[in-house]
Scaffold this active site. Structure first.
Site, PDB file in Angstrom:
ATOM      1  N   GLY A 516       0.836  -1.201   0.000  1.00 33.60           N
ATOM      2  CA  GLY A 516       0.000   0.000   0.000  1.00 33.60           C
ATOM      3  C   GLY A 516       0.862   1.237   0.000  1.00 33.60           C
ATOM      4  O   GLY A 516       2.090   1.159  -0.054  1.00 33.60           O
ATOM      5  N   VAL A 521       0.695  -4.659   2.998  1.00 30.57           N
ATOM      6  CA  VAL A 521      -0.610  -5.093   3.510  1.00 30.57           C
ATOM      7  C   VAL A 521      -0.639  -6.619   3.509  1.00 30.57           C
ATOM      8  O   VAL A 521      -0.242  -7.252   2.539  1.00 30.57           O
ATOM      9  CB  VAL A 521      -1.752  -4.557   2.621  1.00 30.57           C
ATOM     10  CG1 VAL A 521      -3.102  -4.967   3.188  1.00 30.57           C
ATOM     11  CG2 VAL A 521      -1.664  -3.047   2.505  1.00 30.57           C
ATOM     12  N   ASP A 632      -5.193  10.309  -3.627  1.00 26.44           N
ATOM     13  CA  ASP A 632      -4.562   9.180  -4.317  1.00 26.44           C
ATOM     14  C   ASP A 632      -5.619   8.180  -4.772  1.00 26.44           C
ATOM     15  O   ASP A 632      -5.470   6.973  -4.613  1.00 26.44           O
ATOM     16  CB  ASP A 632      -3.532   8.514  -3.399  1.00 26.44           C
ATOM     17  CG  ASP A 632      -2.550   7.648  -4.186  1.00 26.44           C
ATOM     18  OD1 ASP A 632      -2.538   7.747  -5.442  1.00 26.44           O
ATOM     19  OD2 ASP A 632      -1.812   6.873  -3.560  1.00 26.44           O
TER      20      ASP A 632
END
Ligand code: NAG
Ligand code: NAG
Ligand code: NAG
Ligand code: NAG
Ligand code: NAG
Ligand code: NAG
Ligand code: NAG
Ligand code: NAG
Length: 824
Positions: A516, A521, A632
């Protein structure tokens, strides 16, 4: 056809030795169908025989269109018991039943044995119906039908078939989807009608297991109440019949040379109509249900009204309020709405609502000959009656339908919906007349205040289960002991590092889901089996503990069905870990940029995803108490749950955890190349409108299945935006769309999305719509403004090239992040 076939030897011997191919349109007890022959309807349209689905070796007896090259199976006999060698179909003369058996003689499927079985004949009719008839014992010259395949449909609704109940025969004809494209065994997705008494108001439903998934709404004489767009059309006539013997829905084709079918699809969880286009040799999608978000059964709970163009989509009916304002404000609408004022029974009256999909008729009562006035009196005289209306809208309306108990699954149509008279207390009716008092503002403020309180915490505990090491104080607020032994209130369960290490197998590489923006993650499984996603924030973080906690507290408060839920966190030593709900379908980019998985997304699913992302983003921008700019947004930051609902991830994170990670991973932390708005990439200026720009890119990517990043068109200096703009100006925008969307019946919707994406991609932020406007545009059919030339449309200008050269500028924008969170 017409070949006379006479059996001289025992069928099995012949069956084993015969390789000759021939076709009949019927068989009697001395004939059979094996792997070597088929039954063909007289007109040559339908064929019955043994087949294997695409990648399977299993053999099934089925019916398909003989002249359609893509073998379209419309009926399967032994869907529960496949044959693993070769099959045989015959009529057992002593029992009069039709049997399918395998080479080893074990029966895999049969119709029930008959008492009377004189000269049984099995025939494939031109309609595609396989019928077993016998000579009538009372009349030697006539034949009667004992069994027909139309009474036992699989997943396909053929013209002339009846879906619903035949109370005399005792059959309920329902559609059951194939489990998988190569497995015709019954899935858990079905379509059918509830068995109800003669005074009921019948409707059809699709079911997921035993849960209602989509409801057609009752038949109002012209169409289903939930399909105002079901109008007379050039392809087919439809009809609904409801009397003491039968309740069914049927259709016939207007032109016998057309081919049109309706199929239930387990993969897309939809009920779709297709029409065969002979010139192109394709099945063209004609319509699909559920059609949009508001078609989801009971989305807004009891007494809720789903309004596609509203935000949030769920609204309480007028004079009702959310049963649980806390959950309602978290877009958890299933609890529905309750009355502002209780009913008194005797003095009640009714308020007319217009353009609705009528509520679920499971608890309803109908009299086809009552007038609307009689209907009103009937409803008024029974205290449990909540609403009434005409049961038939033809000729100005007739008949009476009344509802008992809660009103479920109502939606609002812009036009073409129905009137519904809903019971109200006398005092509510007074207010209707004199206008409402201003009390709303206070209620909303109070509701918001409670959001961060105890109920929210209760919510988390339910989700994460009992394995969390949390202590519950008497006031209901969750506390925890931090490393320093101080009591704190983070409104979020804490997990021990040991629990996380156990759940991820000590952060084993094979549990890693991806990288991530701010660290890897991992997938984890708690001891009770619950799956979670674990984001391990980079250790080199320079962020202070208190700052981290402040941010977690903020993110935990962001709750929306289109945002990934933060369910717990962990702070221990150097480790800062966020625990999110686990999304089994991974991220959107794994679907849209993958040629194989992409085909799983049809337009209605894609549109649902687009609308969900828009809602999530709007919540961040506007509806949450904090104004959050995502910064983002991109395909890999949109995760998909088991039902393919989109959930935005990494929100608030850019602000929260971005500070320390600049050197490591610039393009992730401060936005992603290919998604950044011009003013952000060049000048470091960001606003909600720069998120709108990223949304525009994402929209284009979903529509055309191509990444905005990287070379798009080899012969041009254009990037994806430029290519879209060029096709738009040349009046060929549909060339932008993925092949599979071009066949869609909802081309106007696809075009509209291209139009909206160009508006989102405008050079000047002021020219881009807000996310709320985008949502209105997606849900309506009104005219849209013409887009001007978008930003970043030349490859050489694109942020792609600019991304790395402007690194320094991006760094220098750090101070501006302060404006990111505006307390409301
Ligand atoms: C079955 O049909 C064939 C062809 O029509 C016929 O020759 C034969 O006699 C029939 N057999 C029986 C038992 O009816
Ligand atoms: C006979 O065939 C059926 C279907 O192919 C299969 O399920 C069954 O196990 C077979 N029995 C034997 C004894 O091989
Ligand atoms: C079919 O299944 C039966 C039972 O499982 C097995 O004994 C037999 O070998 C199978 N036949 C083939 C051709 O695979
Ligand atoms: C017909 O059914 C009966 C009863 O199930 C059975 O005993 C008989 O073997 C069957 N006949 C054939 C030809 O399969
Ligand atoms: C039916 O469809 C065929 C093929 O599309 C067309 O040629 C014919 O004219 C149509 N017939 C009617 C009555 O519309
Ligand atoms: C239906 O309405 C008609 C007309 O009001 C009435 O005569 C009839 O008795 C009603 N039927 C039932 C079952 O209530
Ligand atoms: C009201 O309607 C309910 C549901 O049909 C019924 O059970 C009840 O007996 C009715 N009450 C009266 C007073 O008619
Ligand atoms: C279900 O939808 C998927 C994806 O659009 C498609 O590939 C599949 O063929 C459909 N299945 C049926 C039975 O139409």
């Amino acid at each position: 056809m017409g070949t006379i076939f006479f059996i001289l030897v025992h069928p099995y011997l012949l069956f084993l030795s015969s390789k000759v191919s021939f076709a009949l349109d019927s068989i009697n007890t001395s004939q059979f169908i094996s792997e070597a022959n088929t039954l063909v309807s007289k007109d040559g349209n339908f064929e019955l025989g043994f087949f294997s689905p695409s990648s399977s070796n299993n053999r099934y007896l089925g019916i398909w269109y003989k002249n359609i090259p893509a073998k379209t199976i419309v009926w399967v006999a032994n869907r529960l018991n496949p044959i693993n060698d070769s099959g045989l179909l015959m009529i057992n003369s002593s029992t009069g039943s039709v049997v399918v058996m395998s080479q080893n003689r074990s029966v895999v499927w049969s119709t029930s044995p008959q008492r009377q079985a004189k000269n049984p004949v099995l025939k494939l009719l031109d309609s595609g119906n396989l019928v077993l008839t016998v000579t009538d014992e009372k009349d030697e010259n006539s034949r009667i039908s004992l069994w027909e395949s139309f009474d036992y449909p699989t997943d396909t609704f053929l013209p002339g078939m009846k879906l619903g109940w035949d109370l005399k025969k005792g059959v309920n004809r329902i559609l059951t989807a194939w489990k998988k494209p190569d497995d015709p065994s019954p899935g858990d997705f079905t379509f059918g009608m509830l068995e109800m008494g003669i005074h009921s108001y019948p409707a059809a439903y699709t079911w997921k297991g035993n849960k209602k998934f989509y409801r057609t709404g009752p038949w109002n004489g012209l169409r289903f109440s939930g399909s105002p767009d079901l109008n007379p059309n050039p392809v087919y006539n439809y009809n609904f019949v409801s009397n003491e013997n039968e309740v069914y829905y049927t259709y016939t084709l207007k032109n016998k040379s057309l081919i049109s079918i309706s199929v239930l699809n387990q993969t897309t969880q939809s009920w779709d109509r297709y029409t065969w286009i002979e010139e192109e040799k394709i099945w063209e999608a004609y319509s699909s249900r559920p059609g949009d978000y508001c078609d989801r059964y009971g989305l807004c709970g009891a007494n809720g009204n789903c309004v596609f163009t509203a935000s949030p989509v769920c609204q309480c009916l007028k004079a009702f309020k959310p049963k649980s304002p806390e959950l309602w404000s978290l877009t958890e609408w299933s609890q529905g709405c309750v009355r502002n004022k209780p009913l008194s029974c005797d003095t009640d009256g009714f308020v007319k609502f217009v353009d609705l999909k009528l509520p679920d008729t499971t608890y309803s009562w109908v009299n086809k000959s009552m007038s609307l006035d009689e209907c009103r009196v009937k409803c008024l005289n029974n205290c449990t009656c909540m609403a009434y209306t005409n049961s038939d809208i033809r000729g100005g309306g007739s008949g009476c339908a009344i509802w008992f108990g809660e009103l479920m699954d109502i939606r609002q149509f812009p036009a073409g919906g129905q009137d519904l008279y809903i019971r109200m207390s006398a005092s509510e009716l007074q207010e209707e007349k004199h206008g409402p008092k201003i009390k709303i503002a206070v209620t909303v403020a109070a509701a918001v205040a409670v959001v961060s309180g105890t109920l929210l915490v209760g919510f988390y505990i339910c989700k994460i289960g009992t394995k969390l090491k949390v202590k519950k104080e008497s006031n209901g607020i969750i506390s925890h002991q931090n490393n320093e032994g101080q009591k704190e209130d983070l409104e979020l369960p804490f997990l021990d590092l040991s629990t996380i290490v156990g759940a991820t197998d000590n952060f084993a590489p094979n549990n890693k889901l991806g990288e991530g923006g701010f660290g890897p993650v991992y997938k984890g499984i708690l001891e009770d089996g619950q799956e979670i996603a674990i984001k391990r924030l980079s250790r080199s973080s320079g962020q202070g503990l208190n700052e981290f906690k402040n941010e977690v507290r903020l993110i935990a408060k962001l709750q929306h069905r289109n945002l990934v839920k933060l369910v717990a966190c962990c702070i221990q030593g150097e480790e800062k870990i966020l625990v999110y709900e686990y999304m089994p379908n991974k991220s959107l980019d794994s679907f849209i940029f993958d040629q194989t998985k992409r085909t799983l997304l049809n337009w209605s699913m894609s549109f649902n995803i687009i609308c969900g992302i828009a809602r999530g983003l709007q919540y961040l921008h506007q509806d949450s108490r904090l104004r959050i700019i995502h910064r983002d947004l991109k395909a890999s930051n949109v995760l998909l749950d088991i039902e393919m609902n989109p959930k935005i991830s990494d929100f608030g994170a850019a602000r929260t955890f971005g500070g320390d990670q600049l050197e490591g991973n610039t393009n992730r932390v401060m936005g992603t190349c290919g998604y950044m708005a011009p003013e952000y990439a060049f000048d470091g200026l960001f606003s909600t409108k720069s998120d709108v720009f990223s949304f525009g890119i994402l929209l284009l990517e979903i529509i055309c299945g191509k990444k905005s990043r990287g070379l798009f068109h080899p012969n041009h200096s254009l990037n994806l935006i430029g290519y879209a703009w060029r096709l738009w100006n040349e009046g060929r925008p549909l060339e932008l769309t993925d092949e599979c969307f071009r066949q869609s019946s909802t081309l106007s919707e696809v075009l509209r999305c291209i139009h909206i994406s160009l508006l989102c991609l405008q050079q000047c932020p002021e020219d881009r719509p807000s996310m709320s406007s985008v949502i209105v545009m997606l849900g309506s059919e009104g005219a849209l403004p013409q887009p001007k030339q978008p930003g970043f449309f030349l490859e050489k200008d694109s942020n792609e090239a600019h991304c790395f050269s402007s690194k320094q500028e991006l760094f220098s924008t750090n101070e501006m992040t302060i404006t990111l969170l505006e307390a409301r």
